[in-house]
Design an enzyme around this catalytic site. Structure first.
Site, PDB file in Angstrom:
ATOM      1  N   LYS B  93       0.819  -1.203   0.000  1.00 43.37           N
ATOM      2  CA  LYS B  93       0.000   0.000   0.000  1.00 43.37           C
ATOM      3  C   LYS B  93       0.862   1.266   0.000  1.00 43.37           C
ATOM      4  CE  LYS B  93      -2.351   1.435   3.662  1.00 43.37           C
ATOM      5  NZ  LYS B  93      -3.263   1.233   4.808  1.00 43.37           N
ATOM      6  N   ASN B 106     -10.482  -0.015  -0.989  1.00 39.66           N
ATOM      7  CA  ASN B 106     -10.934  -0.756   0.188  1.00 39.66           C
ATOM      8  C   ASN B 106      -9.834  -1.151   1.163  1.00 39.66           C
ATOM      9  OD1 ASN B 106      -9.772  -2.399  -1.595  1.00 39.66           O
ATOM     10  ND2 ASN B 106     -11.301  -4.018  -1.536  1.00 39.66           N
ATOM     11  N   CYS B 107      -8.799  -0.342   1.296  1.00 39.73           N
ATOM     12  CA  CYS B 107      -7.750  -0.806   2.197  1.00 39.73           C
ATOM     13  C   CYS B 107      -7.635   0.072   3.437  1.00 39.73           C
ATOM     14  CB  CYS B 107      -6.425  -0.903   1.466  1.00 39.73           C
ATOM     15  SG  CYS B 107      -5.747   0.648   0.975  1.00 39.73           S
ATOM     16  N   PHE B 108      -8.695   0.807   3.755  1.00 42.69           N
ATOM     17  CA  PHE B 108      -8.592   1.646   4.954  1.00 42.69           C
ATOM     18  C   PHE B 108      -9.581   1.204   6.031  1.00 42.69           C
ATOM     19  CE2 PHE B 108      -6.944   4.103   1.473  1.00 42.69           C
ATOM     20  CZ  PHE B 108      -5.745   4.539   2.001  1.00 42.69           C
TER      21      PHE B 108
END
Lengths: 91, 108, 119, 129
Positions: B93, B106-108
């Site tokens: 990331k 969608n990585c938080f």
């Protein structure tokens, strides 16, 4: 043993054809939504698999269910889903 | 000598808004927000990631990221400890952010 | 626990976003250590054609995304022979390495899986 | 039995959303567990709180909300598919510097991992397209 849900018309989409091309001997077919337009399709009359059609969806469209197909309601739809290992949607 | 630092227009999560304006100085600016000073070792990975992204238009998840580096640069660099040292916590990331790749949804 | 999951890809790419959203699901599942296989069936076989060049229609290349599957340890790709033939395609026109199987083999492939989903 | 549903159908353009709703109700009536309803592809539009069908038509958002409130069902909307189609909750609206949002509880935004989880942890995942 699979349950195949056909959700599109066989005259505008290959869902029914793709499904029947590869269907297993012990599988069942359930026609729903525009899939009920398949009720009198020649591809269906050729197969020996148990065939169901969702009554709400066929009668909404003015279609009558031929003797070779069993008309079912949602109760039985859910029951059929619970009785099969895989339920596959074709759309 | 470390490359010059240029402040970039980034969003709330520190990702570049205009991907086309990416250059090394801007990369240094993005990295600075995460307290990282970029070295040639960083840029080796950054360019690898940018080339990969240009070819596939997908930013790899952590494990494939490690594997990608391994295939290109060997096991000495293609391992998570090495990449974690360069890009702490979440290497794939963070490297994507500094390399000017789009923010994943969608990585938080 | 690792599950054997089969994704049936039967949408053609580009005209609809379904094929792409299927790939997104595959990449996600693989990141969670699942044992993924993909079966390209019906119009889905169009997903694996080589020489896709969608830059001019402003879409991301589907093939370029499929090319990274090995990095995600997804190696079991199948395509249905008759569906390729029906569309005038042969194996030399494919851009990723797939195992070509016959329609008659699809049933047992599906049955052997823990979970199946189609896009 | 534990069911999950995957809704791909666009509400109001396709019948799939209505079929899914009826299936969900029947499941619950029969005493089955509904583990999760996951909205993906055009199905994410179902999550918009701002939909205004005519008064004599079914409001899919409200119907799902009512069902979820009664039976505490997980209504998960794929965040990637939702964001690009303009379905945002308050947090995402801030993140993307938008003035408005249209997704509220009990709907929530999350990743595709939630669909995988539903597929793995349900006895049956049924797709409505």
């Amino acid at each position: 043993m699979k349950l195949h849900l056909i959700q599109r018309s066989p005259f505008s989409n290959s869902a029914l054809k793709d499904c029947l091309n590869t269907i297993g001997e012990n599988d069942s077919v359930l026609l729903m939504q525009d899939g009920t337009y398949s009720l009198n399709h020649p591809l269906l009359t050729d197969i020996k698999n148990p065939t169901y059609a969702l009554l709400q969806d066929s009668s909404a469209r003015g279609l009558t269910t031929p003797a070779s197909t069993k008309a079912i309601e949602y109760d039985e739809f859910v029951m059929l889903c619970s009785q099969h290992k895989h339920v596959l949607s074709w759309y | 000598m470390p490359p010059p630092i240029q402040t970039a227009d980034v969003d709330n999560d520190g990702f570049l808004k205009d991907l086309s304006c990416w250059n090394e100085a801007i990369a240094c600016g993005i990295a600075q927000n995460d307290n990282i000073e970029l070295t040639p070792s960083h840029f080796e990975i950054i360019y690898l990631l940018r080339t990969f992204y240009q070819a596939h238009q997908v930013a790899p998840a952590n494990r494939p990221f490690v594997k990608m580096v391994q295939l290109a640069l060997g096991k000495d660099k293609g391992n998570s400890i090495y990449l974690m040292t360069l890009f702490p916590q979440s290497p794939a990331k963070l490297a994507a952010k500094i390399s000017g790749l789009p923010k994943p949804p969608n990585c938080f | 626990m690792t599950n054997e999951i089969l994704i049936i890809a039967r949408s053609a790419p580009y005209g609809s976003s379904l094929a792409r959203e299927g790939i997104d699901y595959i990449l996600t599942s693989a990141a969670y250590d699942q044992d993924i296989s993909i079966l390209f069936l019906g119009d889905g076989v169009f997903q694996i054609l080589k020489d896709q060049n969608p830059a001019d229609i402003k879409l991301k290349s589907h093939l370029a995304a499929l090319e990274i599957l090995p990095l995600y340890d997804i190696e079991k790709l199948y395509a249905v022979k008759e569906d390729l033939l029906e569309r005038g395609l042969d194996i030399n026109q494919l851009g990723v390495k797939v195992t070509v199987i016959e329609r008659s083999q699809v049933d047992s492939l599906i049955d052997s899986q823990d979970k199946v989903l189609s896009f | 039995m534990k069911f999950s549903l995957l809704v791909l159908a666009s509400p109001y353009s396709q019948q799939g959303g209505l079929s899914a709703l009826q299936f969900a109700k029947t499941c619950l009536d029969q005493g089955h567990q509904l583990y999760r309803v996951f909205f993906y592809h055009e199905g994410v539009q179902t999550a918009s709180a701002l939909q205004c069908p005519q008064r004599d038509e079914v409001n899919l958002h409200d119907q799902w909300k009512e069902l979820a409130d009664q039976h505490s069902i997980d209504l998960v909307t794929c965040i990637a598919a939702a964001l690009k189609r303009g379905i945002l909750d308050e947090g995402e609206a801030k993140r993307y510097e938008k003035d408005h949002f249209n997704l509220n509880k009990p709907f929530e935004l999350s990743g595709l991992g939630q669909l995988l989880d539903a597929q793995i942890n349900s006895d049956q995942l049924i797709t409505f397209a």
